[in-house]
Write a protein that holds these residues in place. Structure first.
Motif, PDB file in Angstrom:
ATOM      1  N   MET A   1      -8.237  33.432  -4.766  1.00 59.48           N
ATOM      2  CA  MET A   1      -8.497  32.919  -5.700  1.00 59.48           C
ATOM      3  C   MET A   1      -7.515  31.802  -5.728  1.00 59.48           C
ATOM      4  SD  MET A   1      -9.543  35.777  -8.705  1.00 59.48           S
ATOM      5  CE  MET A   1      -8.474  36.692  -7.913  1.00 59.48           C
ATOM      6  N   ILE A   2      -5.994  31.577  -5.544  1.00 58.41           N
ATOM      7  CA  ILE A   2      -5.383  30.378  -6.245  1.00 58.41           C
ATOM      8  C   ILE A   2      -5.524  29.316  -4.897  1.00 58.41           C
ATOM      9  CG2 ILE A   2      -3.441  29.534  -6.368  1.00 58.41           C
ATOM     10  CD1 ILE A   2      -2.341  31.917  -7.396  1.00 58.41           C
ATOM     11  N   TYR A   3      -5.909  29.756  -3.825  1.00 61.41           N
ATOM     12  CA  TYR A   3      -6.242  29.096  -2.742  1.00 61.41           C
ATOM     13  C   TYR A   3      -7.244  28.469  -2.842  1.00 61.41           C
ATOM     14  CZ  TYR A   3      -6.126  27.640   2.385  1.00 61.41           C
ATOM     15  OH  TYR A   3      -7.051  26.459   3.120  1.00 61.41           O
ATOM     16  N   ALA A   4      -8.396  29.297  -2.699  1.00 61.76           N
ATOM     17  CA  ALA A   4      -9.724  28.382  -3.178  1.00 61.76           C
ATOM     18  C   ALA A   4      -9.842  27.690  -4.059  1.00 61.76           C
ATOM     19  CB  ALA A   4     -10.760  29.871  -3.563  1.00 61.76           C
ATOM     20  N   ALA A   5      -8.552  27.426  -5.396  1.00 60.18           N
ATOM     21  CA  ALA A   5      -8.873  26.736  -6.319  1.00 60.18           C
ATOM     22  C   ALA A   5      -7.918  25.246  -6.124  1.00 60.18           C
ATOM     23  CB  ALA A   5      -7.499  26.970  -7.838  1.00 60.18           C
ATOM     24  N   SER A   6      -7.619  26.195  -5.300  1.00 65.67           N
ATOM     25  CA  SER A   6      -6.443  24.190  -4.383  1.00 65.67           C
ATOM     26  C   SER A   6      -6.926  23.603  -3.142  1.00 65.67           C
ATOM     27  CB  SER A   6      -4.876  25.033  -3.656  1.00 65.67           C
ATOM     28  OG  SER A   6      -5.397  25.235  -2.253  1.00 65.67           O
ATOM     29  N   LEU A   7      -8.573  24.546  -2.767  1.00 68.64           N
ATOM     30  CA  LEU A   7      -9.267  23.930  -2.147  1.00 68.64           C
ATOM     31  C   LEU A   7     -10.769  22.874  -2.808  1.00 68.64           C
ATOM     32  CD1 LEU A   7      -9.814  26.539   1.020  1.00 68.64           C
ATOM     33  CD2 LEU A   7      -8.450  24.290   1.003  1.00 68.64           C
ATOM     34  N   ILE A   8     -10.872  23.452  -4.035  1.00 64.58           N
ATOM     35  CA  ILE A   8     -11.806  22.335  -4.261  1.00 64.58           C
ATOM     36  C   ILE A   8     -10.657  20.745  -5.352  1.00 64.58           C
ATOM     37  CG2 ILE A   8     -12.936  22.150  -6.886  1.00 64.58           C
ATOM     38  CD1 ILE A   8     -12.993  25.745  -6.814  1.00 64.58           C
ATOM     39  N   LEU A   9      -9.739  21.339  -5.510  1.00 64.32           N
ATOM     40  CA  LEU A   9      -9.018  20.348  -5.964  1.00 64.32           C
ATOM     41  C   LEU A   9      -8.496  18.846  -4.399  1.00 64.32           C
ATOM     42  CD1 LEU A   9      -6.316  21.140  -8.727  1.00 64.32           C
ATOM     43  CD2 LEU A   9      -8.768  20.413  -8.798  1.00 64.32           C
TER      44      LEU A   9
ATOM     45  N   SER B   1     -11.900  25.637 -10.457  1.00 63.98           N
ATOM     46  CA  SER B   1     -10.086  26.120 -10.134  1.00 63.98           C
ATOM     47  C   SER B   1      -9.585  26.330 -11.453  1.00 63.98           C
ATOM     48  CB  SER B   1     -10.544  24.183  -9.683  1.00 63.98           C
ATOM     49  OG  SER B   1      -9.353  24.647  -9.289  1.00 63.98           O
ATOM     50  N   ASP B   2      -9.881  25.717 -12.836  1.00 54.27           N
ATOM     51  CA  ASP B   2      -8.902  26.222 -13.323  1.00 54.27           C
ATOM     52  C   ASP B   2      -9.198  27.285 -13.809  1.00 54.27           C
ATOM     53  OD1 ASP B   2      -7.654  23.486 -13.532  1.00 54.27           O
ATOM     54  OD2 ASP B   2      -9.243  23.414 -15.526  1.00 54.27           O
ATOM     55  N   ALA B   3     -10.008  28.133 -13.735  1.00 58.92           N
ATOM     56  CA  ALA B   3     -10.507  29.281 -14.048  1.00 58.92           C
ATOM     57  C   ALA B   3     -10.083  30.506 -13.142  1.00 58.92           C
ATOM     58  CB  ALA B   3     -12.515  29.278 -14.488  1.00 58.92           C
ATOM     59  N   LEU B   4     -10.176  30.184 -11.568  1.00 63.16           N
ATOM     60  CA  LEU B   4      -9.875  30.775 -10.780  1.00 63.16           C
ATOM     61  C   LEU B   4      -8.548  30.913 -11.227  1.00 63.16           C
ATOM     62  CD1 LEU B   4     -11.997  29.419  -7.481  1.00 63.16           C
ATOM     63  CD2 LEU B   4     -11.953  31.877  -8.948  1.00 63.16           C
ATOM     64  N   CYS B   5      -7.916  29.838 -11.355  1.00 65.45           N
ATOM     65  CA  CYS B   5      -6.028  30.191 -11.804  1.00 65.45           C
ATOM     66  C   CYS B   5      -6.052  31.624 -12.368  1.00 65.45           C
ATOM     67  CB  CYS B   5      -5.343  29.028 -11.996  1.00 65.45           C
ATOM     68  SG  CYS B   5      -5.616  27.964 -10.081  1.00 65.45           S
ATOM     69  N   ALA B   6      -6.871  31.544 -13.649  1.00 63.82           N
ATOM     70  CA  ALA B   6      -6.381  31.999 -15.006  1.00 63.82           C
ATOM     71  C   ALA B   6      -6.485  33.447 -14.058  1.00 63.82           C
ATOM     72  CB  ALA B   6      -7.356  32.105 -15.815  1.00 63.82           C
ATOM     73  N   LEU B   7      -8.225  33.589 -13.495  1.00 66.16           N
ATOM     74  CA  LEU B   7      -7.949  35.003 -12.760  1.00 66.16           C
ATOM     75  C   LEU B   7      -7.301  35.824 -12.313  1.00 66.16           C
ATOM     76  CD1 LEU B   7     -10.034  37.130 -12.747  1.00 66.16           C
ATOM     77  CD2 LEU B   7     -11.588  35.913 -11.396  1.00 66.16           C
ATOM     78  N   ALA B   8      -6.778  35.051 -11.379  1.00 69.12           N
ATOM     79  CA  ALA B   8      -5.733  34.968 -10.353  1.00 69.12           C
ATOM     80  C   ALA B   8      -4.825  35.384 -11.641  1.00 69.12           C
ATOM     81  CB  ALA B   8      -5.446  34.106  -9.665  1.00 69.12           C
ATOM     82  N   PHE B   9      -4.593  35.255 -12.259  1.00 65.45           N
ATOM     83  CA  PHE B   9      -2.706  35.759 -12.856  1.00 65.45           C
ATOM     84  C   PHE B   9      -2.978  36.707 -13.496  1.00 65.45           C
ATOM     85  CE2 PHE B   9      -0.592  31.558 -12.016  1.00 65.45           C
ATOM     86  CZ  PHE B   9       0.278  31.420 -11.806  1.00 65.45           C
ATOM     87  N   HIS B  10      -4.630  36.682 -14.486  1.00 69.96           N
ATOM     88  CA  HIS B  10      -5.160  38.247 -15.038  1.00 69.96           C
ATOM     89  C   HIS B  10      -4.825  39.523 -13.882  1.00 69.96           C
ATOM     90  CE1 HIS B  10      -8.516  40.729 -16.546  1.00 69.96           C
ATOM     91  NE2 HIS B  10      -8.153  41.072 -17.548  1.00 69.96           N
ATOM     92  N   HIS B  11      -5.085  38.968 -13.125  1.00 64.08           N
ATOM     93  CA  HIS B  11      -5.675  40.538 -12.031  1.00 64.08           C
ATOM     94  C   HIS B  11      -4.365  40.930 -11.764  1.00 64.08           C
ATOM     95  CE1 HIS B  11      -7.344  42.713  -9.243  1.00 64.08           C
ATOM     96  NE2 HIS B  11      -6.971  42.352  -8.122  1.00 64.08           N
TER      97      HIS B  11
END
Length: 347
Positions: free
Chosen positions: A121-129, A160-170
């Motif tokens: 999820m963090i990697y996908a978030a970085s690809l968006i940016l 992208s922001d939401a994916l980072c948050a979800l990653a830490f939550h998981h």
């Protein structure tokens, strides 16, 4: 145009491998039972190891978990999140490296799965940016229009922001497979890697330097070490932590990840010039379109080939003291970085 201020790196034009050596020292103590891994392709243990067969069930497990984490929804942000992570598949390199590192230190793959999915999820978030500077509607990622092309830049950034948050939550949620003290260490490593001195800083410097006529070797190195190289490093470190690796083992995995990740990034730059959009599954030549500073622009194709081989050999030495059978996937992955790509690069 004035030179861009470069944090923490001198503008000396140092060797492209020197910084990764300086900043990632591994213990020099000898193991109680020295065990050397043969690093030549097709030799000994590696000749019968099939990385594709090893990866297949792991990718299926990661995909099932990701499907459950980001369910189908009518919410546009969640749609963009799902599109970015699940749509188009993806090689799942970060989850695979995480799980392989966990197994290399004697852990079980189930222990690494939650963190592996968070890393994707963090990697996908970085690809968006990473895709945002190229704002044309034809921009591709994983063989499909990029997230910003489908959902617009506003929704893409928020996804992208939401994916980072979800990653830490998981990672932080109660989970039988992941011990709390190890989860805390992983959260610390991920937060440190994702900050202004990590991936965010690397992406900003890449964006800020795009189109500048002066290519600084230290700048190129800083950007590359804080892109895919850092994702590889944190994937290996996270896997080592959740697998119960010692401090020395985690440091060796960190050094391996940095070296092989930097090699992978350089090869990606080489492929960006040497392959078509159809072959890559993403917009070919995008680096030149946005004027990115790359190793290829700085050193040329032949020197980049040499640098990649040097980095892969160094990466394999870092893990030469792990149990050979447990470390086979990491050995094979390092070889894969060179073999699958060089065969198709012209020049």
């Amino acid at each position: 145009m004035a030179r861009i201020a470069l944090p923490m790196l001198s503008k000396t034009g140092a060797s492209p491998i020197a910084h990764s050596i300086r900043t990632c020292q591994v213990p020099q103590s000898k193991p109680k039972s020295p065990r050397n891994i043969t690093v030549k392709s097709g030799s000994g243990l590696t000749k019968d190891f099939d990385l594709k067969e090893y990866s297949k069930p792991l990718i299926e497990s990661v995909n099932r978990e990701l499907h459950s984490l980001i369910p189908l929804s009518n919410d546009r942000i969640e749609e963009a999140m799902r599109y970015s992570v699940i749509g188009g598949g993806g090689k799942r390199s970060c989850p695979l490296m995480c799980i392989a590192a966990c197994e290399a230190v004697g852990g079980q793959r189930e222990e690494a799965l939650p963190v592996a999915c968070a890393l994707e999820m963090i990697y996908a978030a970085s690809l968006i940016l990473d895709d945002l500077p190229c704002m044309d509607d034809d921009s591709l990622r994983r063989g499909r229009p990029s997230t910003h092309a489908v959902f617009g830049p506003g929704a893409a950034i928020r996804a992208s922001d939401a994916l980072c948050a979800l990653a830490f939550h998981h990672i932080a949620r109660p989970c039988a497979a992941l011990r709390p003290e190890r989860a805390l260490k992983v959260v610390y490593e991920l937060a440190k890697a994702g900050g202004s001195t990590g991936m965010v800083g690397g992406q900003y410097m890449e964006l800020a330097s795009a189109g500048t006529p002066f290519i600084d070797p230290a700048l190129v190195e800083y950007i590359h070490l804080n892109k895919l190289a850092l994702m590889a490093e944190i994937s290996l470190v996270s896997g080592g932590i959740v697998g119960g690796g010692s401090d020395e083992e985690v440091q060796r995995l960190r050094a391996y990840g940095r070296a092989v990740g930097l090699a992978y990034q350089i090869v990606d730059d080489m492929l960006d010039q040497g392959r078509t959009t159809e072959e890559l599954g993403k917009t070919a030549g995008k680096d030149k379109i946005v004027g990115k500073a790359t190793y290829l622009e700085l050193y040329g194709m032949e020197r980049c080939r040499e640098i990649v081989v040097e980095l892969v050999q160094r990466a394999q030495r870092y893990i030469s003291q792990f149990d050979p059978l447990h470390a086979l996937p990491l050995v094979s992955f390092a070889q894969f970085v060179v073999s699958r790509n060089f065969d198709s690069i012209t020049g």
